[in-house]
Design a protein around this motif. Structure first.
Motif, PDB file in Angstrom:
ATOM      1  N   GLY A 151     -71.807   8.483  77.729  1.00  0.00           N
ATOM      2  CA  GLY A 151     -72.389   9.429  76.780  1.00  0.00           C
ATOM      3  C   GLY A 151     -73.850   9.696  77.086  1.00  0.00           C
ATOM      4  O   GLY A 151     -74.320  10.838  76.997  1.00  0.00           O
ATOM      5  N   ILE A 294     -75.558  13.482  70.225  1.00  0.00           N
ATOM      6  CA  ILE A 294     -74.164  13.036  70.287  1.00  0.00           C
ATOM      7  C   ILE A 294     -73.993  11.969  71.357  1.00  0.00           C
ATOM      8  O   ILE A 294     -73.146  11.074  71.227  1.00  0.00           O
ATOM      9  N   LEU A 298     -72.178   8.333  70.782  1.00  0.00           N
ATOM     10  CA  LEU A 298     -71.013   7.958  71.583  1.00  0.00           C
ATOM     11  C   LEU A 298     -71.241   6.720  72.438  1.00  0.00           C
ATOM     12  O   LEU A 298     -70.266   6.127  72.917  1.00  0.00           O
ATOM     13  N   GLY A 309     -66.001   6.846  69.500  1.00  0.00           N
ATOM     14  CA  GLY A 309     -65.323   8.121  69.657  1.00  0.00           C
ATOM     15  C   GLY A 309     -64.948   8.747  68.327  1.00  0.00           C
ATOM     16  O   GLY A 309     -65.153   9.946  68.099  1.00  0.00           O
ATOM     17  N   GLY A 312     -68.144   9.968  66.605  1.00  0.00           N
ATOM     18  CA  GLY A 312     -68.676  11.153  67.265  1.00  0.00           C
ATOM     19  C   GLY A 312     -67.897  12.408  66.921  1.00  0.00           C
ATOM     20  O   GLY A 312     -68.477  13.460  66.611  1.00  0.00           O
ATOM     21  N   ILE A 313     -66.580  12.317  66.951  1.00  0.00           N
ATOM     22  CA  ILE A 313     -65.739  13.473  66.612  1.00  0.00           C
ATOM     23  C   ILE A 313     -65.947  13.878  65.159  1.00  0.00           C
ATOM     24  O   ILE A 313     -66.022  15.068  64.832  1.00  0.00           O
ATOM     25  N   VAL A 316     -69.317  15.763  64.722  1.00  0.00           N
ATOM     26  CA  VAL A 316     -69.230  17.133  65.234  1.00  0.00           C
ATOM     27  C   VAL A 316     -68.385  17.999  64.307  1.00  0.00           C
ATOM     28  O   VAL A 316     -68.709  19.170  64.050  1.00  0.00           O
ATOM     29  N   MET A 371     -68.952  15.913  73.578  1.00  0.00           N
ATOM     30  CA  MET A 371     -67.925  15.062  72.982  1.00  0.00           C
ATOM     31  C   MET A 371     -66.629  15.119  73.787  1.00  0.00           C
ATOM     32  O   MET A 371     -66.015  14.078  74.079  1.00  0.00           O
ATOM     33  N   TRP A 374     -67.025  13.321  77.065  1.00  0.00           N
ATOM     34  CA  TRP A 374     -67.013  11.867  76.858  1.00  0.00           C
ATOM     35  C   TRP A 374     -65.578  11.368  76.736  1.00  0.00           C
ATOM     36  O   TRP A 374     -65.231  10.334  77.316  1.00  0.00           O
TER      37      TRP A 374
END
Length: 470
Positions: A151, A294, A298, A309, A312-313, A316, A371, A374
């Motif tokens: 990341g 981000i 991550l 993960g 991070g998702i 976003v 994202m 990654w």
């Protein structure tokens, strides 16, 4: 005796080569170099496209060129990973970068002659070159870094790459500052872009192949032997039945689909020429901030890779919902049939609201794509596999973009375009969560496997065989 001398040289080179993270064969330097290549080529292309219509008053020529571009990009994005595995980084990158120079030159020609045929042909060739460049870039960015810092390296690349958009946005802003009522940019603008793109083509020869890049712990990124056409053709076909890639398809399709709407129907419709250039400075600058933010989440937010993960998702997804909601509020007052009566200048009092929205679009774009990269990087570690995965991602992404530019050419209602863009990104979030849940391993498991596969030979037998083979 000769073999032993070679062994000692090999050992000393390995020891010396891991002392500094700023050595030429380190992942940090190599990812920075590929960032500079993309700074000069796709970064400048992004600045040019971000003005809406490639800096022209009528976007028809560039819309058709972009359709041709993303159609060929779809094919060569998918094939690009295989081509990279056969040719290596130098030939793949140099061939890809040279097509960016040609495209900028075609717009210079169009500025004088107003014949769109050359622009469309150059766009088709650029699609081939972009497929090669981005497959190579994806392999480098996702396979060279250490597994637990992907990341961070993705955000480093994204920041350098998008600095090209920042500088590229300054070019038309400065060169057209006193032409606030002009419709199309001047010739010097396109010449400036061509100079940067030519420099990127030359810089591509500085990239090392993956088997010559050594991480700080002494492991090589991957010890590959360049592949064959038949093998790569087989592996590329397998991608279409790979469940991991199928889960990425909606995110890939969405990730460039919104550019035609944002560039042509927000920046070009709402703002005058010089302000469009200024907006691009901040649009691509926002991408740098988004990728850094981000990237930190991550890599550092939790010990568990999968938990990072998921977080991070989620971040976003929440931010994307807010930004597209703001876009909806901005879109309601105007349409194709009822455009704004006056284009905004950066000195106007009403400039701030639409500017913040356009800035936020850039922020979201970087966070969304970083994202996805990654997640792709977490699926494997070897350069060959990741070059195919990245190529597949760029191919599907380009298919979506090809459709999007024609959607804009056919004057689909702006509100419908916004709703489709918002829906595509929203659909992708739960599928990415499922992919992380099923396919991404936590760091401790993954690193042990990678170290076993990638460690530089340490036994006498392995060292001797390595020395003899070289």
């Amino acid at each position: 005796m000769g073999a032993e001398v070679e062994v000692k040289d090999e050992e000393s080179i390995t020891k010396l080569s891991t002392k500094s993270r700023f050595r030429y064969n380190s992942p940090l330097v190599q990812v920075s170099l590929i960032g500079l290549v993309c700074f000069c080529c796709p970064g400048m292309f992004n600045a040019l496209s971000g003005m809406g219509g490639g800096g022209q008053v009528d976007p028809t020529a560039t819309n058709n060129a972009n359709t041709a571009l993303y159609t060929t990009f779809t094919v060569f994005g998918i094939l690009g990973g295989g081509i990279y595995n056969i040719l290596g980084p130098h030939l793949t990158l140099a061939a890809g970068c040279s097509t960016y120079v040609l495209y900028a030159g075609s717009l210079l020609y169009y500025n004088e002659q107003q014949h769109q045929g050359f622009v469309i042909i150059a766009g088709a060739l650029l699609g081939i070159g972009a497929g090669l460049l981005w497959a190579c870039e994806g392999a480098i960015m996702t396979s060279y870094p250490p597994p637990n810092r992907k990341g961070t390296y993705i955000s480093l690349f994204w920041s350098i790459f998008n600095m090209g958009g920042v500088i590229g946005g300054l070019i038309p802003f400065i060169l057209n500052y006193h032409r606030n009522e002009a419709a199309s940019v001047n010739d010097a603008t396109y010449i400036g872009f061509m100079c940067f793109m030519s420099a990127g083509t030359l810089l591509s020869f500085a990239i090392l192949p993956p088997n010559r890049v050594v991480r700080n712990d002494g492991t090589r990124c991957t010890d590959i032997k360049y592949s064959s056409v038949s093998k790569e053709a087989t592996e590329v076909l397998k991608l279409f039945t790979n469940w991991k890639m199928l889960l990425i398809v909606p995110a890939a399709w969405a990730s460039n689909f919104f550019y035609s709407y944002q560039f042509n129907n927000v920046n070009a419709v709402l703002f005058n020429l010089r302000t469009r250039g200024l907006n691009n400075v901040f649009y691509w600058g926002a991408q740098m901030l988004g990728s850094i933010g981000i990237g930190y989440i991550l890599d550092f937010s939790f010990q568990s890779r999968r938990m990072r993960g998921f977080v991070g998702i989620s971040v976003v997804a929440l931010l994307g919902t807010e930004i597209w909601g703001g876009g909806l509020a901005n879109q309601l007052p105007y349409s194709h049939d009822h455009p704004p009566s006056n284009k905004l200048d950066f000195k106007d009092s009403s400039f701030a609201g639409p500017f913040v929205l356009y800035f936020s679009y850039g922020l979201l774009d970087a966070m969304f794509q970083s994202m996805v990269y990654w997640v792709i990087g977490a699926l494997a570690d070897d350069s060959q596999t990741l070059s195919r995965y990245s190529g597949f991602y760029k191919g599907v992404q380009s298919a979506g973009a090809a459709v999007a530019w024609q959607v804009d050419t056919h004057k689909v209602p702006l509100l419908s375009q916004l709703i489709v863009n918002w829906s595509l990104t929203t659909i992708s979030y739960p599928l990415l969560v499922l992919l992380v849940m099923l396919a991404v391993k936590d760091d401790n498991k993954t690193e042990d496997e990678i170290v076993k596969e990638a460690t530089v030979p340490s036994s006498n037998k392995d060292i001797k065989s390595t020395a003899i083979s070289t």
